[in-house]
Motif scaffolding. Structure first.
Motif, mmCIF file in Angstrom:
data_model
loop_
_atom_site.group_PDB
_atom_site.id
_atom_site.type_symbol
_atom_site.label_atom_id
_atom_site.label_comp_id
_atom_site.label_asym_id
_atom_site.label_seq_id
_atom_site.Cartn_x
_atom_site.Cartn_y
_atom_site.Cartn_z
ATOM 1 N N ARG A 1 10.918 76.467 -46.801
ATOM 2 C CA ARG A 1 11.926 75.777 -47.620
ATOM 3 C C ARG A 1 11.470 74.363 -47.975
ATOM 4 O O ARG A 1 11.704 73.896 -49.086
ATOM 5 N N TYR B 1 8.942 74.782 -50.719
ATOM 6 C CA TYR B 1 9.676 75.182 -51.920
ATOM 7 C C TYR B 1 10.334 73.965 -52.578
ATOM 8 O O TYR B 1 10.225 73.763 -53.787
ATOM 9 N N ALA B 2 10.956 73.113 -51.785
ATOM 10 C CA ALA B 2 11.597 71.912 -52.319
ATOM 11 C C ALA B 2 10.560 70.952 -52.896
ATOM 12 O O ALA B 2 10.790 70.339 -53.948
ATOM 13 N N SER C 1 11.825 73.075 -56.323
ATOM 14 C CA SER C 1 12.821 74.148 -56.208
ATOM 15 C C SER C 1 12.851 75.041 -57.444
ATOM 16 O O SER C 1 13.850 75.129 -58.152
ATOM 17 N N GLU D 1 13.076 78.274 -59.953
ATOM 18 C CA GLU D 1 14.052 79.365 -60.006
ATOM 19 C C GLU D 1 13.609 80.498 -59.088
ATOM 20 O O GLU D 1 12.443 80.893 -59.098
ATOM 21 N N THR E 1 20.673 83.474 -53.074
ATOM 22 C CA THR E 1 19.941 82.219 -52.982
ATOM 23 C C THR E 1 20.135 81.588 -51.606
ATOM 24 O O THR E 1 19.169 81.160 -50.964
ATOM 25 N N LEU F 1 17.043 80.985 -49.063
ATOM 26 C CA LEU F 1 16.704 79.629 -48.635
ATOM 27 C C LEU F 1 16.884 79.457 -47.126
ATOM 28 O O LEU F 1 16.101 78.747 -46.476
#
Length: 154
Positions: free
Chosen positions: A75, A78-79, A83, A85, A116, A120
């Motif tokens: 995560r 990913y951030a 972030s 789609e 989502t 996440l």
């Protein structure tokens, strides 16, 4: 439709970097990932801004991991990528006044939000250390060894 594979690619690069004994150049990572060094530098800049990697310029320079792998989750990465789609599907919005479209979109929105949140949450539970341990177990089982220059196990 082309899928966004940046997260997978960045995780791949980070695990290769974790195995390196010295800083890894953008050129070496680009060769391993079969992409352009500029693409690697752009992605790595976001990871540097998040504090996950560090770069040194000049001879012997390159990228290194700046934090313990156990402290970085999927995560987090990913951030750091902005972030992107998570899903390619979207609601139809051609007739926003249509009650059928509103009902369909409400149901889809709820499902997308639930999916989502679940994804996440799972990303937050997986660390780079866990990925590294899985990689090492696979390497032992396969009898192969890592080779960043070729980008794959030899």
């Amino acid at each position: 439709m082309k899928r966004d594979s940046r997260l997978s690619g960045v995780l791949h690069v980070l695990l290769h970097m974790a195995e390196a004994d010295a800083p890894v150049t953008s050129e070496a990572m680009a060769k391993a990932m079969r992409t352009n060094p500029v693409v690697i530098r752009r992605i790595m800049a976001g990871l540097r801004d998040a504090g996950f990697v560090h770069s040194e310029k000049g001879h012997g320079g390159g990228w290194t991991i700046a934090r313990d792998l156990a402290d970085i989750t999927l995560r987090d990465v990913y951030a750091a990528l902005g972030s992107p789609e998570l899903f390619a599907m979207a609601n139809r919005t051609e007739t926003p006044g249509c009650l059928v479209e509103q009902a369909v979109n409400a149901a889809l929105n709820s499902a997308f939000q639930d999916a989502t949140a679940l994804l996440l949450n799972r990303f937050g539970a997986v660390t780079l250390a866990a990925l590294s341990a899985d990689f090492h177990a696979r390497m032992v089982t396969s009898g192969k060894f890592i080779d960043l220059e070729s980008g794959h196990a030899a």
